[in-house]
Scaffold this motif. Structure first.
Motif, PDB file in Angstrom:
ATOM      1  N   GLY A  70       3.854   3.270   2.683  1.00  0.00           N
ATOM      2  CA  GLY A  70       4.427   4.161   3.683  1.00  0.00           C
ATOM      3  C   GLY A  70       3.461   4.555   4.777  1.00  0.00           C
ATOM      4  O   GLY A  70       3.691   5.491   5.522  1.00  0.00           O
TER       5      GLY A  70
ATOM      6  N   THR B 181       3.128   5.664  10.769  1.00  0.00           N
ATOM      7  CA  THR B 181       4.410   6.282  10.415  1.00  0.00           C
ATOM      8  C   THR B 181       4.537   7.655  11.026  1.00  0.00           C
ATOM      9  O   THR B 181       5.627   8.067  11.399  1.00  0.00           O
ATOM     10  CB  THR B 181       4.564   6.368   8.893  1.00  0.00           C
ATOM     11  OG1 THR B 181       3.290   6.420   8.308  1.00  0.00           O
ATOM     12  CG2 THR B 181       5.341   5.179   8.380  1.00  0.00           C
TER      13      THR B 181
ATOM     14  N   ALA C 101       4.814   1.542   9.908  1.00  0.00           N
ATOM     15  CA  ALA C 101       6.181   1.053  10.119  1.00  0.00           C
ATOM     16  C   ALA C 101       6.070  -0.302  10.808  1.00  0.00           C
ATOM     17  O   ALA C 101       5.176  -0.522  11.626  1.00  0.00           O
ATOM     18  CB  ALA C 101       6.961   2.029  10.989  1.00  0.00           C
TER      19      ALA C 101
ATOM     20  N   ARG D  23       2.795  -1.122   4.263  1.00  0.00           N
ATOM     21  CA  ARG D  23       4.191  -0.718   4.470  1.00  0.00           C
ATOM     22  C   ARG D  23       4.749  -0.113   3.191  1.00  0.00           C
ATOM     23  O   ARG D  23       5.455   0.885   3.220  1.00  0.00           O
ATOM     24  CB  ARG D  23       5.002  -1.974   4.868  1.00  0.00           C
ATOM     25  CG  ARG D  23       6.508  -1.796   4.875  1.00  0.00           C
ATOM     26  CD  ARG D  23       6.920  -0.907   6.048  1.00  0.00           C
ATOM     27  NE  ARG D  23       8.361  -0.689   6.052  1.00  0.00           N
ATOM     28  CZ  ARG D  23       8.988   0.154   5.241  1.00  0.00           C
ATOM     29  NH1 ARG D  23       8.288   0.852   4.373  1.00  0.00           N
ATOM     30  NH2 ARG D  23      10.289   0.303   5.310  1.00  0.00           N
ATOM     31  N   ARG D  24       4.339  -0.699   2.043  1.00  0.00           N
ATOM     32  CA  ARG D  24       4.846  -0.218   0.760  1.00  0.00           C
ATOM     33  C   ARG D  24       4.346   1.208   0.495  1.00  0.00           C
ATOM     34  O   ARG D  24       5.078   2.048  -0.011  1.00  0.00           O
ATOM     35  CB  ARG D  24       4.385  -1.162  -0.354  1.00  0.00           C
ATOM     36  CG  ARG D  24       5.114  -0.951  -1.661  1.00  0.00           C
ATOM     37  CD  ARG D  24       4.914  -2.129  -2.581  1.00  0.00           C
ATOM     38  NE  ARG D  24       3.509  -2.333  -2.887  1.00  0.00           N
ATOM     39  CZ  ARG D  24       2.941  -1.952  -4.053  1.00  0.00           C
ATOM     40  NH1 ARG D  24       3.672  -1.392  -4.989  1.00  0.00           N
ATOM     41  NH2 ARG D  24       1.675  -2.155  -4.251  1.00  0.00           N
TER      42      ARG D  24
END
Lengths: 250, 199
Positions: free
Chosen positions: A219, A237, A222, A216-217
């Motif tokens: 990117g 994402t 989601a 998640r960090r």
């Protein structure tokens, strides 16, 4: 809070505590009829209504109620004098004579003791605590040195080593889950975290969650969760962006 | 020539008498013949006989130490002629300044004991607490269990009481029936008053 003004509503009496005391002292109210416990209850209820503990009122109340209880106890157990008063004059005279005679005998016995003491005043003797009798030596049963050695040998054995195996935590590398999640997302656009890691151990689940946060960090994914403890859904994402774009365009 | 003669004349109890004498010197309280016999590892009857020999030697007018039969046992005390000298040296804490209340309480406990403080208070008509406490402190009475009904502590007199008052046992106290002269007179006067009230 004024104790004397405490309103009472008892079977035998209704009104302020002060009046109750007055009536009792004037013998106009029989204390045997008064439920002292109910008075205590009324006081405690009034005390509970107030936020602060009124120590002065508590002290005053204790004194009054203890006096009341003593009066009541005396009333319930009539004194011997009262019993005597109820006797017929003839019987009372006999009882009184018996008691006087008993006391007179004891008075004379005391006088005899006094005379005796004076007469024996020139007898001196040594007084002191009695010396202790010698203690008996405890006799031991015959002992065998070999038995003692055997008993000591039992104690001398080193205790078994305590296993610490269960305390070692084995953490799988985070990268293992990074790869795993990426490969799942290559096949599917979204997945359910619980379903994916459900069969793993708690430790592995924790590491998997760390991997998820890592993704998640960066990117790459989601994360959404409808409510605390609800299933965690993970999606790529790029799909997310497409969706939002579709929604906006619609 | 002397040796055989001395053997014949020597009392066979002499040695036991010396042992009894020694035991009485180390004892703090009177010893019964049974206790002496046990300590001397001898026969109680022989001990009684030996006590006779000891008593013959330690008696008033012959020795400064006197053997007496007191509190159910045998004990040494000072001779009466030495009393003044003794009084200058030692105190008598058990009996000094006994009040009338204490003496009456002591009499009640001696006759009716074991009895409780309420028993004493009933007869004397006033609280017996301080008199009982003072007698306990002097060692003249001691606790003797509890009352079956109310659980109040019961008291009885101690061997020290008998020793202080020079009694061989409590049975040496005068009989209660012999005390209380004038009791009948009180009874008659009370009955006379009662008759007037009924009339």
């Amino acid at each position: 809070m004024i104790v004397r003004e405490l309103e009472l509503d008892l079977d035998a009496f209704e009104g302020p505590f002060d009046l109750l005391l007055t009536l009792v002292l004037k013998d106009e109210l029989d204390l045997a009829e008064v439920d002292v416990a109910a008075i205590v209850l009324a006081f405690i209820e009034r005390l509970a209504e107030r936020e602060e503990l009124d120590l002065e009122a508590c002290g005053e109340f204790l004194v009054l109620v203890s006096a009341l209880l003593e009066l009541k106890a005396r009333g319930l157990f009539p004194e011997e004098a009262a019993e005597l008063a109820e006797l017929e004059p003839e019987a009372a005279a006999e009882e009184l004579a018996r008691r006087l005679a008993e006391y007179r005998r004891m008075k004379e016995a005391a006088a005899w003791l006094r005379e005796r003491l004076d007469a024996e005043g020139d007898r001196f003797f040594r007084m002191g605590p009695a010396p202790l009798a010698p203690k008996a030596e405890p006799q031991l049963a015959p002992q065998d040195p070999a038995k003692l050695a055997a008993a000591l040998r039992l104690l001398a054995t080193p205790p078994p080593e305590v296993s610490l195996a269960h305390m070692a935590l084995r953490f799988p590398p985070v990268t293992q889950f990074l790869e795993r999640f990426r490969s799942v997302l290559r096949r599917r656009s979204r997945f359910d975290f619980d379903q994916e890691v459900g069969e793993l151990s708690r430790i592995e689940q924790a590491v998997a969650f760390l991997a998820l946060l890592e993704l998640r960090r960066a990117g790459e994914v989601a994360i959404e969760q409808a409510a605390p403890f609800a299933p965690i859904r993970i999606s790529r994402t790029d799909i997310e962006r497409e969706d939002s774009w579709t929604l906006r365009s619609a | 020539m002397d040796a055989p003669l001395r053997l014949i004349s020597a009392n066979p109890l002499d040695q036991l008498a010396r042992t009894v004498e020694a035991l009485l010197v180390v004892a703090a309280a009177p010893l019964s013949a049974g206790e002496l016999a046990e300590a001397a590892a001898d026969d109680p009857e022989r001990v009684e006989a030996a006590l006779g020999l000891v008593g013959e030697r330690y008696r008033e007018g012959r020795s400064g130490i006197v053997l007496e039969h007191v509190a159910g046992g045998w004990a040494f005390r000072a001779s009466r002629e030495a009393a003044e000298a003794c009084a200058r040296m030692v105190e008598k804490p058990a009996q000094r300044g006994l009040s009338q209340a204490a003496l009456e309480t002591l009499a009640i406990v001696a006759y009716l004991g074991p009895c409780t403080r309420p028993d004493v208070a009933r007869i004397r008509g006033v609280s017996a607490d301080s008199a009982v406490a003072s007698l306990v402190e002097r060692g003249l009475i001691a606790e003797a269990g509890r009352d079956d009904e109310g659980g109040a502590i019961r008291y009885k007199t101690t061997p020290l009481f008998e020793r202080v008052f020079g009694l061989e046992s409590l049975s040496q106290l005068p009989r209660l029936d012999d005390l209380g002269a004038g009791v009948d007179e009180i009874r008659d006067r009370l009955h006379a008053v009662a008759e007037k009230r009924t009339a």
